[in-house]
Design a protein around this motif. Structure first.
Motif, PDB file in Angstrom:
ATOM      1  N   GLY A  39       0.807  -1.209   0.000  1.00 55.35           N
ATOM      2  CA  GLY A  39       0.000   0.000   0.000  1.00 55.35           C
ATOM      3  C   GLY A  39       0.842   1.261   0.000  1.00 55.35           C
ATOM      4  N   PHE A  40       1.936   1.246   0.761  1.00 56.47           N
ATOM      5  CA  PHE A  40       2.812   2.411   0.801  1.00 56.47           C
ATOM      6  C   PHE A  40       3.541   2.577  -0.529  1.00 56.47           C
ATOM      7  CE2 PHE A  40       6.602   4.728   2.690  1.00 56.47           C
ATOM      8  CZ  PHE A  40       5.905   5.921   2.851  1.00 56.47           C
ATOM      9  N   LEU A  41       3.895   1.457  -1.149  1.00 51.98           N
ATOM     10  CA  LEU A  41       4.534   1.509  -2.467  1.00 51.98           C
ATOM     11  C   LEU A  41       3.612   2.188  -3.483  1.00 51.98           C
ATOM     12  CD1 LEU A  41       7.347   0.265  -3.284  1.00 51.98           C
ATOM     13  CD2 LEU A  41       6.061  -1.544  -4.406  1.00 51.98           C
ATOM     14  N   GLU A  42       2.340   1.827  -3.450  1.00 49.80           N
ATOM     15  CA  GLU A  42       1.370   2.433  -4.364  1.00 49.80           C
ATOM     16  C   GLU A  42       1.220   3.932  -4.101  1.00 49.80           C
ATOM     17  OE1 GLU A  42      -2.126   0.174  -3.712  1.00 49.80           O
ATOM     18  OE2 GLU A  42      -1.360  -1.641  -4.697  1.00 49.80           O
ATOM     19  N   PHE A  43       1.211   4.309  -2.828  1.00 50.34           N
ATOM     20  CA  PHE A  43       1.105   5.729  -2.477  1.00 50.34           C
ATOM     21  C   PHE A  43       2.287   6.515  -3.033  1.00 50.34           C
ATOM     22  CE2 PHE A  43       2.827   8.899   0.494  1.00 50.34           C
ATOM     23  CZ  PHE A  43       1.838   9.886   0.401  1.00 50.34           C
ATOM     24  N   ASP A  91       3.342   7.077 -14.855  1.00 52.92           N
ATOM     25  CA  ASP A  91       2.694   6.005 -15.618  1.00 52.92           C
ATOM     26  C   ASP A  91       3.625   4.812 -15.798  1.00 52.92           C
ATOM     27  OD1 ASP A  91       0.445   7.554 -15.819  1.00 52.92           O
ATOM     28  OD2 ASP A  91       0.826   8.195 -17.888  1.00 52.92           O
ATOM     29  N   LEU A  92       4.894   5.082 -16.033  1.00 54.73           N
ATOM     30  CA  LEU A  92       5.869   4.007 -16.198  1.00 54.73           C
ATOM     31  C   LEU A  92       5.996   3.189 -14.914  1.00 54.73           C
ATOM     32  CD1 LEU A  92       8.157   2.547 -17.725  1.00 54.73           C
ATOM     33  CD2 LEU A  92       9.719   4.348 -16.924  1.00 54.73           C
ATOM     34  N   THR A  93       6.119   3.881 -13.802  1.00 53.71           N
ATOM     35  CA  THR A  93       6.261   3.193 -12.515  1.00 53.71           C
ATOM     36  C   THR A  93       5.032   2.369 -12.195  1.00 53.71           C
ATOM     37  OG1 THR A  93       7.677   4.988 -11.710  1.00 53.71           O
ATOM     38  CG2 THR A  93       6.724   3.525 -10.049  1.00 53.71           C
ATOM     39  N   ARG A  94       3.865   2.938 -12.420  1.00 52.33           N
ATOM     40  CA  ARG A  94       2.623   2.195 -12.164  1.00 52.33           C
ATOM     41  C   ARG A  94       2.509   0.981 -13.079  1.00 52.33           C
ATOM     42  NH1 ARG A  94      -2.065   6.791 -11.878  1.00 52.33           N
ATOM     43  NH2 ARG A  94      -1.309   7.086 -14.010  1.00 52.33           N
ATOM     44  N   ALA A  95       2.923   1.119 -14.328  1.00 52.49           N
ATOM     45  CA  ALA A  95       2.829   0.003 -15.274  1.00 52.49           C
ATOM     46  C   ALA A  95       3.669  -1.179 -14.821  1.00 52.49           C
ATOM     47  CB  ALA A  95       3.258   0.458 -16.668  1.00 52.49           C
ATOM     48  N   VAL A  96       4.847  -0.896 -14.289  1.00 56.15           N
ATOM     49  CA  VAL A  96       5.719  -1.975 -13.808  1.00 56.15           C
ATOM     50  C   VAL A  96       5.167  -2.583 -12.521  1.00 56.15           C
ATOM     51  CG1 VAL A  96       8.020  -2.571 -12.985  1.00 56.15           C
ATOM     52  CG2 VAL A  96       7.762  -0.961 -14.878  1.00 56.15           C
ATOM     53  N   SER A 130      12.368   9.375  -7.468  1.00 55.80           N
ATOM     54  CA  SER A 130      11.249   8.569  -6.980  1.00 55.80           C
ATOM     55  C   SER A 130      11.048   7.322  -7.836  1.00 55.80           C
ATOM     56  CB  SER A 130       9.975   9.401  -6.967  1.00 55.80           C
ATOM     57  OG  SER A 130      10.063  10.450  -6.040  1.00 55.80           O
ATOM     58  N   ALA A 131      11.020   7.495  -9.159  1.00 53.87           N
ATOM     59  CA  ALA A 131      10.807   6.345 -10.043  1.00 53.87           C
ATOM     60  C   ALA A 131      11.926   5.319  -9.893  1.00 53.87           C
ATOM     61  CB  ALA A 131      10.708   6.816 -11.487  1.00 53.87           C
ATOM     62  N   ALA A 132      13.164   5.779  -9.875  1.00 52.07           N
ATOM     63  CA  ALA A 132      14.295   4.852  -9.768  1.00 52.07           C
ATOM     64  C   ALA A 132      14.295   4.128  -8.426  1.00 52.07           C
ATOM     65  CB  ALA A 132      15.606   5.607  -9.966  1.00 52.07           C
ATOM     66  N   ARG A 171      15.446  -4.620 -17.515  1.00 51.46           N
ATOM     67  CA  ARG A 171      14.678  -5.315 -18.542  1.00 51.46           C
ATOM     68  C   ARG A 171      13.179  -5.091 -18.369  1.00 51.46           C
ATOM     69  NH1 ARG A 171      15.501 -11.702 -19.072  1.00 51.46           N
ATOM     70  NH2 ARG A 171      14.181 -11.688 -17.202  1.00 51.46           N
ATOM     71  N   ARG A 172      12.689  -5.179 -17.151  1.00 45.73           N
ATOM     72  CA  ARG A 172      11.264  -4.943 -16.907  1.00 45.73           C
ATOM     73  C   ARG A 172      10.886  -3.495 -17.210  1.00 45.73           C
ATOM     74  NH1 ARG A 172       7.565  -8.165 -14.516  1.00 45.73           N
ATOM     75  NH2 ARG A 172       8.252 -10.264 -13.926  1.00 45.73           N
ATOM     76  N   ILE A 173      11.742  -2.564 -16.825  1.00 44.28           N
ATOM     77  CA  ILE A 173      11.456  -1.148 -17.072  1.00 44.28           C
ATOM     78  C   ILE A 173      11.448  -0.855 -18.565  1.00 44.28           C
ATOM     79  CG2 ILE A 173      12.295   1.205 -16.699  1.00 44.28           C
ATOM     80  CD1 ILE A 173      13.537   0.078 -14.041  1.00 44.28           C
ATOM     81  N   GLU A 174      12.424  -1.384 -19.289  1.00 50.14           N
ATOM     82  CA  GLU A 174      12.507  -1.157 -20.733  1.00 50.14           C
ATOM     83  C   GLU A 174      11.256  -1.682 -21.444  1.00 50.14           C
ATOM     84  OE1 GLU A 174      14.605   0.623 -22.356  1.00 50.14           O
ATOM     85  OE2 GLU A 174      16.706   0.114 -21.978  1.00 50.14           O
ATOM     86  N   ARG A 175      10.785  -2.842 -21.060  1.00 51.27           N
ATOM     87  CA  ARG A 175       9.595  -3.415 -21.690  1.00 51.27           C
ATOM     88  C   ARG A 175       8.383  -2.507 -21.469  1.00 51.27           C
ATOM     89  NH1 ARG A 175      10.342  -9.682 -19.611  1.00 51.27           N
ATOM     90  NH2 ARG A 175      11.940 -10.323 -21.130  1.00 51.27           N
ATOM     91  N   ALA A 176       8.206  -2.032 -20.233  1.00 49.77           N
ATOM     92  CA  ALA A 176       7.074  -1.155 -19.941  1.00 49.77           C
ATOM     93  C   ALA A 176       7.212   0.175 -20.667  1.00 49.77           C
ATOM     94  CB  ALA A 176       6.962  -0.931 -18.436  1.00 49.77           C
TER      95      ALA A 176
END
Length: 289
Positions: A116-120, A132-137, A191-193, A228-233
């Motif tokens: 929950g804190f991660l989502e916040f 959007d990128l962070t949420r997608a991953v 924040s994203a990183a 790899r996961r970030i690049e795909r998203a």
């Protein structure tokens, strides 16, 4: 056997009869001084690990399970070199979910609260593209299942189920405090990183009740798998490349060429060091008992 009926490792005492469920961390075939075969085991649940031995019918029971299995154990507790060990009389495969959060020491905080804190924190990213990128991953269903039980390592820092999630929340929180103190930092990149640097842990370990490194984790490492996961998203979302590169450098750069990378790398190193120090202190306290 219901979860409520289990005898936890931390509650084992000499003379106790055991009828409980554990994950098999290690199984070694050995011989006594007289040449008789026996099995030396290391068993675990989320409260700890315990040594176990099988002397009677060892060749027969050996074929019933392997390291990595979850088994129901019947036996008794004896003291061995000042610590409890289980002398096993019988073993059978356990009909329970093979969940690492149930059979290895888990996150020191509630996993649902950590998620929950991660989502916040993800929703609080100012740059819409990086938000959007962070949420997608993070919101990928398959990823969430794997990540919530992933460690950061098997024997180093955050070496427990949920360790990657707890490490991520700690790093993101520390990095957030740093960019509040240093407003010239690009807060969205930081924040994203800090939220995505460990997502590769979802791919770096074998799913199951025992913490085991997968071949990709051993050969490529968590930073590479995170990239790899970030690049795909980013490719799916068509995220501006310069923003993606800024985030990736904070995760997999060999040098901190930007202040944002220095912020993220420093936060990662700090929390890892604290995790190791706490584990060592807990180990000393256990030995002193």
């Amino acid at each position: 056997m219901s979860a409520e009926a289990r005898t936890a490792v931390r509650d084992l005492v000499e003379g106790q009869l055991v009828d409980s469920t554990f994950a098999v961390i290690r199984k070694d075939r050995r011989r006594t001084r007289t040449g008789s075969p026996y099995l030396a085991l290391e068993l675990a649940d989320k409260t700890g690990r315990v040594r176990a031995t099988i002397f009677d019918d060892a060749p027969i029971l050996d074929g019933r399970f392997a390291a990595g299995d979850v088994i129901r154990v019947l036996g008794s507790v004896e003291e061995y070199r000042g610590r409890p060990q289980i002398v096993v009389r019988s073993i059978e495969q356990a009909d329970v979910p093979a969940d690492a959060l149930e059979f290895t020491p888990g996150a020191r905080r509630d996993v649902d609260d950590l998620e929950g804190f991660l989502e916040f924190l993800a929703e609080d990213i100012a740059d819409p593209a990086l938000r959007d990128l962070t949420r997608a991953v993070l919101n990928d269903g398959e990823f969430r299942v794997r990540f919530r039980s992933a460690p950061m390592s098997v024997e180093q820092h955050h070496a427990y189920a949920g360790g990657a999630l707890q490490h991520t929340v700690a790093v993101a929180t520390a990095a957030r405090e740093l960019w509040l103190l240093h407003p010239r930092l690009d807060e969205s990149v930081v924040s994203a990183a800090s939220l995505l640097f460990a997502v590769g842990a979802a791919d770096a370990f074998v799913q199951g009740p025992v913490l085991q490194q997968a071949e990709e984790g051993r050969l490529l490492g968590i930073p590479h798998l995170s990239v790899r996961r970030i690049e795909r998203a980013a490719e799916r979302l068509n995220t501006p490349r310069e923003r993606v590169v800024a985030v990736l450098h904070c995760i997999d750069g060999d040098r901190s060429r930007t202040p944002e990378a220095a912020c993220v790398h420093g936060s990662i190193a700090l929390d890892a060091a604290v995790s190791v120090a706490l584990s060592q202190a807990a180990g000393r306290a256990t030995e002193a008992q």
